[in-house]
Design an enzyme around this catalytic site. Structure first.
Site, PDB file in Angstrom:
ATOM      1  N   THR A  70      -9.912  -0.684  -2.432  1.00  0.00           N
ATOM      2  CA  THR A  70      -8.950   0.067  -3.226  1.00  0.00           C
ATOM      3  C   THR A  70      -8.306   1.115  -2.331  1.00  0.00           C
ATOM      4  OG1 THR A  70      -8.648   1.273  -5.308  1.00  0.00           O
ATOM      5  CG2 THR A  70     -10.690   1.695  -4.099  1.00  0.00           C
ATOM      6  N   LYS A  74      -6.050  -1.018   1.517  1.00  0.00           N
ATOM      7  CA  LYS A  74      -5.533  -2.378   1.382  1.00  0.00           C
ATOM      8  C   LYS A  74      -4.724  -2.826   2.589  1.00  0.00           C
ATOM      9  CE  LYS A  74      -5.601  -2.142  -3.660  1.00  0.00           C
ATOM     10  NZ  LYS A  74      -4.833  -2.244  -4.929  1.00  0.00           N
ATOM     11  N   GLY A 133       8.794   2.445 -10.875  1.00  0.00           N
ATOM     12  CA  GLY A 133       8.073   2.860  -9.680  1.00  0.00           C
ATOM     13  C   GLY A 133       8.346   1.914  -8.532  1.00  0.00           C
ATOM     14  N   ALA A 134       8.229   2.420  -7.310  1.00  0.00           N
ATOM     15  CA  ALA A 134       8.551   1.606  -6.132  1.00  0.00           C
ATOM     16  C   ALA A 134       7.499   1.751  -5.043  1.00  0.00           C
ATOM     17  CB  ALA A 134       9.923   1.994  -5.592  1.00  0.00           C
ATOM     18  N   GLY A 135       6.277   2.123  -5.417  1.00  0.00           N
ATOM     19  CA  GLY A 135       5.212   2.260  -4.433  1.00  0.00           C
ATOM     20  C   GLY A 135       4.547   0.929  -4.129  1.00  0.00           C
TER      21      GLY A 135
END
Length: 285
Positions: A70, A74, A133-135
């Protein structure tokens, strides 16, 4: 309740790594699954910073069969994997490492977790969708929407420049990705909105109301801060909103498949019963 025991190696060690990690619910649901399956496997947790990942991985003994990864590991796990599945290659992220033949095989089961849980909530196929969101998690969400059949996806990003990588990924997936800032997003009828915002993060109230009015099912990957501000807006609009607990269970099922055989596509024995047992364990039953 137990399910038929499958032939698997005994005494296998597994862990979930991250930083922080004390909050992780993964040991609870993995332990419930292994007990139900009758497997002599141990699943623990370890706090590992990104800078320490390579050293910790290199120090694992032969008894370690696999790892769940996690935040923030990653990307490091992706680099460590000798072989990766397609979802890992598409997203650039690995949340599962399995030791096969002395090498680490990498998987991204977050994508399958989203797909499986969205289908469990009654959406088998879609043509369009929205991501908030764009993470890093938005990358897995986009691949999941593509697997559900979406061919157009709007990304609502507080920093639109950060979403350009998603547009490029969309081209690889044959998905047309458009990008909108919160103050410019227009109402649009979509069957599914996936929120990847961190827990507690919020869009402006007027934006939330605007996209909740006809945004279909809100699938919010957050589960530790529920309801999220966006979920509150959905509920106020009388629209359905669910959290990411189901995703947590279903991605863990795929991890267990991989831990067992090195193949995420081979179901577990009586898998439906195993999923139910894991879900009950998650809720403390």
């Amino acid at each position: 309740m137990t399910v038929p025991t499958a032939e698997v190696p005994t005494g296998s060690l597994l862990e979930v790594w991250g930083d922080p990690i004390a909050h992780s619910l993964s040991p609870r649901i993995h332990a419930a699954a292994y007990a139900a399956l009758g497997w002599d496997w141990s699943y623990g947790r370890r706090r590992v910073a990104a800078a320490d990942f390579s050293r910790e991985l290199g120090g694992l003994g032969a008894a370690f069969r696999g790892l769940s990864l996690t935040f923030p590991l990653k990307t490091e796990a992706f680099a460590a994997a000798t072989h990766r599945d397609r979802t890992a290659e598409l997203t650039g992220a690995v949340n599962t490492l399995v030791r096969v033949g002395g090498q680490w095989r990498g998987f991204n089961t977050d994508v399958g977790g989203i797909v499986g849980d969205v289908r469990a909530h009654g959406l088998d196929a879609i043509e369009t969708g929205r991501i908030v969101g764009a993470g890093a998690t938005a990358t897995s969400a986009l691949v999941a929407l593509a697997q559900l059949g979406a061919r157009t996806v709007e990304v609502v990003a507080r920093r639109p420049d950060a979403a350009h990588a998603l547009a490029e990924l969309g081209e690889r997936l044959s998905v047309a990705v458009s990008i909108a800032a919160p103050d410019t997003v227009a109402p649009a009828s979509v069957p599914l909105t996936v929120s990847t915002l961190p827990g507690g993060a919020a869009l402006p109230d007027d934006t939330s109301r605007r996209i909740a009015s006809d945004g279909g099912l809100l699938y919010d990957v957050v589960y530790g801060h529920w309801p999220t501000p966006l979920a509150v807006a959905w509920q106020a609009a009388g629209a359905p909103a669910v959290n990411g607990l189901g995703m947590l269970v279903r991605q863990a099922v795929l991890q267990i498949r991989a831990f067992r055989t090195g193949d995420v596509d081979e179901p577990l024995p009586d898998e439906g019963a195993v999923v139910d047992i894991m879900a009950r364990a998650l809720m403390g039953d």
